[in-house]
Motif scaffolding. Structure first.
Motif, mmCIF file in Angstrom:
data_model
loop_
_atom_site.group_PDB
_atom_site.id
_atom_site.type_symbol
_atom_site.label_atom_id
_atom_site.label_comp_id
_atom_site.label_asym_id
_atom_site.label_seq_id
_atom_site.Cartn_x
_atom_site.Cartn_y
_atom_site.Cartn_z
ATOM 1 N N LEU A 2 0.819 -1.208 0.000
ATOM 2 C CA LEU A 2 0.000 0.000 0.000
ATOM 3 C C LEU A 2 0.858 1.264 0.000
ATOM 4 C CD1 LEU A 2 -2.825 -1.080 2.474
ATOM 5 C CD2 LEU A 2 -2.949 -0.924 -0.018
ATOM 6 N N THR A 3 1.920 1.265 0.797
ATOM 7 C CA THR A 3 2.804 2.432 0.802
ATOM 8 C C THR A 3 3.496 2.595 -0.550
ATOM 9 O OG1 THR A 3 3.214 2.097 3.169
ATOM 10 C CG2 THR A 3 4.716 3.560 1.993
ATOM 11 N N GLY A 4 3.955 1.466 -1.119
ATOM 12 C CA GLY A 4 4.570 1.523 -2.439
ATOM 13 C C GLY A 4 3.597 1.988 -3.499
ATOM 14 N N SER A 5 2.358 1.499 -3.421
ATOM 15 C CA SER A 5 1.339 1.927 -4.388
ATOM 16 C C SER A 5 1.091 3.426 -4.295
ATOM 17 C CB SER A 5 0.025 1.168 -4.145
ATOM 18 O OG SER A 5 0.186 -0.211 -4.382
ATOM 19 N N LEU A 6 1.038 3.934 -3.070
ATOM 20 C CA LEU A 6 0.808 5.364 -2.881
ATOM 21 C C LEU A 6 1.951 6.188 -3.464
ATOM 22 C CD1 LEU A 6 -0.625 7.804 -1.676
ATOM 23 C CD2 LEU A 6 0.458 7.291 0.513
ATOM 24 N N LEU A 7 3.195 5.817 -3.141
ATOM 25 C CA LEU A 7 4.341 6.595 -3.613
ATOM 26 C C LEU A 7 4.468 6.509 -5.135
ATOM 27 C CD1 LEU A 7 6.973 5.720 -0.859
ATOM 28 C CD2 LEU A 7 5.577 7.778 -1.057
ATOM 29 N N LEU A 8 4.237 5.325 -5.683
ATOM 30 C CA LEU A 8 4.348 5.183 -7.137
ATOM 31 C C LEU A 8 3.185 5.861 -7.847
ATOM 32 C CD1 LEU A 8 5.647 1.520 -7.301
ATOM 33 C CD2 LEU A 8 6.864 3.562 -8.068
ATOM 34 N N TRP A 9 2.003 5.871 -7.216
ATOM 35 C CA TRP A 9 0.889 6.612 -7.811
ATOM 36 C C TRP A 9 1.210 8.105 -7.853
ATOM 37 C CZ3 TRP A 9 -2.336 10.575 -6.418
ATOM 38 C CH2 TRP A 9 -3.437 10.782 -7.254
ATOM 39 N N LEU A 10 1.846 8.612 -6.805
ATOM 40 C CA LEU A 10 2.252 10.011 -6.806
ATOM 41 C C LEU A 10 3.285 10.283 -7.902
ATOM 42 C CD1 LEU A 10 2.620 10.675 -2.975
ATOM 43 C CD2 LEU A 10 0.775 11.429 -4.462
ATOM 44 N N LEU A 11 4.093 9.271 -8.216
ATOM 45 C CA LEU A 11 5.117 9.427 -9.248
ATOM 46 C C LEU A 11 4.534 9.339 -10.655
ATOM 47 C CD1 LEU A 11 8.214 9.780 -9.308
ATOM 48 C CD2 LEU A 11 8.400 7.291 -9.524
ATOM 49 N N ALA A 12 3.342 8.721 -10.786
ATOM 50 C CA ALA A 12 2.757 8.505 -12.115
ATOM 51 C C ALA A 12 2.482 9.804 -12.871
ATOM 52 C CB ALA A 12 1.488 7.663 -11.992
ATOM 53 N N PRO A 13 1.905 10.841 -12.248
ATOM 54 C CA PRO A 13 1.728 12.099 -13.005
ATOM 55 C C PRO A 13 3.043 12.697 -13.483
ATOM 56 C CG PRO A 13 0.344 12.092 -11.046
ATOM 57 C CD PRO A 13 1.255 10.912 -10.927
ATOM 58 N N VAL A 14 4.101 12.514 -12.688
ATOM 59 C CA VAL A 14 5.421 12.963 -13.131
ATOM 60 C C VAL A 14 5.828 12.196 -14.386
ATOM 61 C CG1 VAL A 14 7.858 13.113 -12.494
ATOM 62 C CG2 VAL A 14 6.089 13.587 -10.784
ATOM 63 N N SER A 15 5.575 10.883 -14.362
ATOM 64 C CA SER A 15 5.903 10.057 -15.525
ATOM 65 C C SER A 15 5.126 10.512 -16.754
ATOM 66 C CB SER A 15 5.590 8.583 -15.219
ATOM 67 O OG SER A 15 6.314 8.129 -14.096
ATOM 68 N N LEU A 16 3.866 10.855 -16.570
ATOM 69 C CA LEU A 16 3.059 11.321 -17.698
ATOM 70 C C LEU A 16 3.641 12.604 -18.298
ATOM 71 C CD1 LEU A 16 -0.585 10.718 -16.441
ATOM 72 C CD2 LEU A 16 0.462 9.741 -18.482
ATOM 73 N N SER A 17 4.051 13.521 -17.448
ATOM 74 C CA SER A 17 4.608 14.774 -17.941
ATOM 75 C C SER A 17 5.909 14.535 -18.699
ATOM 76 C CB SER A 17 4.845 15.727 -16.771
ATOM 77 O OG SER A 17 5.264 16.993 -17.212
ATOM 78 N N LEU A 18 6.754 13.648 -18.165
ATOM 79 C CA LEU A 18 8.015 13.347 -18.836
ATOM 80 C C LEU A 18 7.782 12.597 -20.141
ATOM 81 C CD1 LEU A 18 10.214 12.286 -15.792
ATOM 82 C CD2 LEU A 18 10.185 14.485 -16.969
ATOM 83 N N MET A 19 6.777 11.728 -20.172
ATOM 84 C CA MET A 19 6.452 11.007 -21.395
ATOM 85 C C MET A 19 5.922 11.968 -22.458
ATOM 86 S SD MET A 19 3.818 7.814 -21.963
ATOM 87 C CE MET A 19 4.386 7.044 -20.463
ATOM 88 N N ALA A 20 5.102 12.908 -22.017
ATOM 89 C CA ALA A 20 4.556 13.882 -22.960
ATOM 90 C C ALA A 20 5.666 14.703 -23.603
ATOM 91 C CB ALA A 20 3.559 14.792 -22.253
ATOM 92 N N ALA A 21 6.755 14.938 -22.870
ATOM 93 C CA ALA A 21 7.871 15.698 -23.423
ATOM 94 C C ALA A 21 8.518 14.967 -24.591
ATOM 95 C CB ALA A 21 8.909 15.974 -22.335
ATOM 96 N N TRP A 22 8.361 13.636 -24.645
ATOM 97 C CA TRP A 22 8.891 12.875 -25.782
ATOM 98 C C TRP A 22 7.988 12.979 -27.012
ATOM 99 C CZ3 TRP A 22 9.588 7.887 -22.425
ATOM 100 C CH2 TRP A 22 10.755 7.995 -21.664
ATOM 101 N N THR A 23 6.706 13.176 -26.764
ATOM 102 C CA THR A 23 5.730 12.975 -27.843
ATOM 103 C C THR A 23 5.225 14.264 -28.473
ATOM 104 O OG1 THR A 23 3.917 12.901 -26.234
ATOM 105 C CG2 THR A 23 4.960 10.808 -26.794
ATOM 106 N N VAL A 24 5.596 15.411 -27.927
ATOM 107 C CA VAL A 24 5.095 16.664 -28.497
ATOM 108 C C VAL A 24 6.260 17.584 -28.813
ATOM 109 C CG1 VAL A 24 2.960 16.474 -27.147
ATOM 110 C CG2 VAL A 24 4.831 17.892 -26.290
ATOM 111 N N THR A 25 6.005 18.506 -29.704
ATOM 112 C CA THR A 25 6.929 19.608 -29.957
ATOM 113 C C THR A 25 6.146 20.905 -29.831
ATOM 114 O OG1 THR A 25 6.477 19.492 -32.336
ATOM 115 C CG2 THR A 25 8.395 18.284 -31.515
ATOM 116 N N GLY A 26 6.829 21.957 -29.463
ATOM 117 C CA GLY A 26 6.161 23.233 -29.290
ATOM 118 C C GLY A 26 7.155 24.365 -29.310
ATOM 119 N N PRO A 27 6.703 25.557 -29.030
ATOM 120 C CA PRO A 27 7.604 26.722 -29.059
ATOM 121 C C PRO A 27 8.684 26.607 -27.996
ATOM 122 C CG PRO A 27 5.477 27.294 -28.090
ATOM 123 C CD PRO A 27 5.318 25.933 -28.668
ATOM 124 N N SER A 28 9.869 27.074 -28.342
ATOM 125 C CA SER A 28 10.986 27.024 -27.409
ATOM 126 C C SER A 28 11.008 28.276 -26.545
ATOM 127 C CB SER A 28 12.310 26.901 -28.168
ATOM 128 O OG SER A 28 13.396 26.953 -27.272
#
Length: 331
Positions: free
Chosen positions: A42-68
């Motif tokens: 349960l503690t691991g699930s909580l900490l990794l769930w908190l890390l998941a939005p960070v993972s989404l943001s970092l993944m999105a940085a691979w998949t999009v391009t935009g203004p610098s």
């Protein structure tokens, strides 16, 4: 795939946040049989769930391009690091979102959690230290059944544990008078297990990290249930040393919690209390419920944890490898 994978990960994060409490409740008959494993899952699930939005943001940085937003030389270095970390091909989606923003958002989120959590941790530490000083001033240190304890001159049956550096096990003369030797040994073993298994650290971590997100159903459910499993883990340690009858008899004799000593500020800051898990503990000790209906939800919790581990490794791993390798900047 560059769009589908982030969408799937986002779906898992949302489903876990909303449906997690149902899984936690449904899995409890099995988790109560393995409380220390339940705490880790349960503690691991909580900490990794908190890390998941960070993972989404970092993944999105691979998949999009935009203004610098950076000057050309710095933008080139940033892009080269992203390219070195990106496990996908050059498939990207052109958007109006600056990639730098996607990289900064996780940092801002972390700083927000630290900004809210650290002052809360400091207040908790100060309150516990104040409670410890108040108790130490009116208790005598002694050894009972091989356990070093602070013994209060109080007719009420009191038993709880502070963090070891703040005093450790605290009991009262009233507790010693109310219990038989084997029952007292069970209570002392229970409190000693809290110290040996570092349960205070678990509660401090949860209180510091999870409190800002307490409105999220999954976070709230995990924070509410982990103290229960901490008590059961301590009960199991007491049963292995003093026996089940002694522990069950001690809990029956003590009945409702006596509350904190008169001069102690706030029971919640006095550490692990003997009655924290509620009235179901004796029933679980004497006749644990069947686990058949809990196998499926417990398995889903395990799969969910595994998914979060894979997502974290698959996304953060390439970034770490790219940074260690110098992002391809050094020949």
């Amino acid at each position: 795939m560059t769009v589908l994978i982030p969408v799937l990960v986002a779906g898992v994060v949302i489903v876990a946040a909303v449906g997690g409490p149902t899984l936690v409740r449904s899995a409890s008959p099995l988790l109560m049989r393995i409380p220390r494993t339940a705490i880790l899952v349960l503690t691991g699930s909580l900490l990794l769930w908190l890390l998941a939005p960070v993972s989404l943001s970092l993944m999105a940085a691979w998949t999009v391009t935009g203004p610098s937003l950076l000057p050309a030389p710095f933008a080139d270095v940033c892009q080269q690091c992203l390219d070195a970390a990106n496990p996908f091909a050059s498939n990207t989606v052109d958007t109006a979102i600056p990639v730098l923003l996607l990289l900064i958002l996780p940092v801002l989120g972390l700083l927000t959690l630290i900004g809210v959590g650290v002052p809360r941790w400091v207040r908790r530490a100060r309150s516990t230290r104040s409670a410890s000083q108040g108790i130490s001033g009116r208790a005598r240190s002694t050894s009972i059944d091989g356990h070093r304890v602070l013994l209060l001159d109080d007719s009420r049956p009191i038993a709880f544990s502070l963090p070891k550096r703040s005093g450790g096990i605290v009991i009262s003369d009233g507790l010693c008078a109310a219990l038989e030797p084997d029952e007292l040994a069970a209570v002392l073993s229970h409190e000693q297990a809290h110290l040996r298994q570092h349960h205070h650290l678990v509660l401090t971590l949860l209180d510091t990290v999870a409190w800002p997100l307490r409105r999220v159903p999954l976070v709230s459910a995990i924070v509410d249930v982990i103290p229960h499993y901490l008590e059961i883990a301590a009960d199991n340690a007491a049963r292995s040393r003093a026996g089940t009858p002694a522990l069950a008899s001690a809990l029956l004799k003590l009945g409702a919690p006596a509350g904190p000593p008169p001069s102690a500020p706030g029971g919640a800051l006095l550490g692990m209390k003997l009655h924290a898990a509620g009235p179901d503990r004796i029933g679980h000790i004497v006749a644990p419920s069947g686990v058949g209906s809990a196998v499926l939800p417990a398995s889903v919790l395990g799969i969910q944890l595994a998914v979060f581990v894979v997502v974290a490794a698959a996304i953060h791993g390439p970034y770490l490898r790219a940074v260690v390798a110098g992002c391809g900047l050094v020949p």
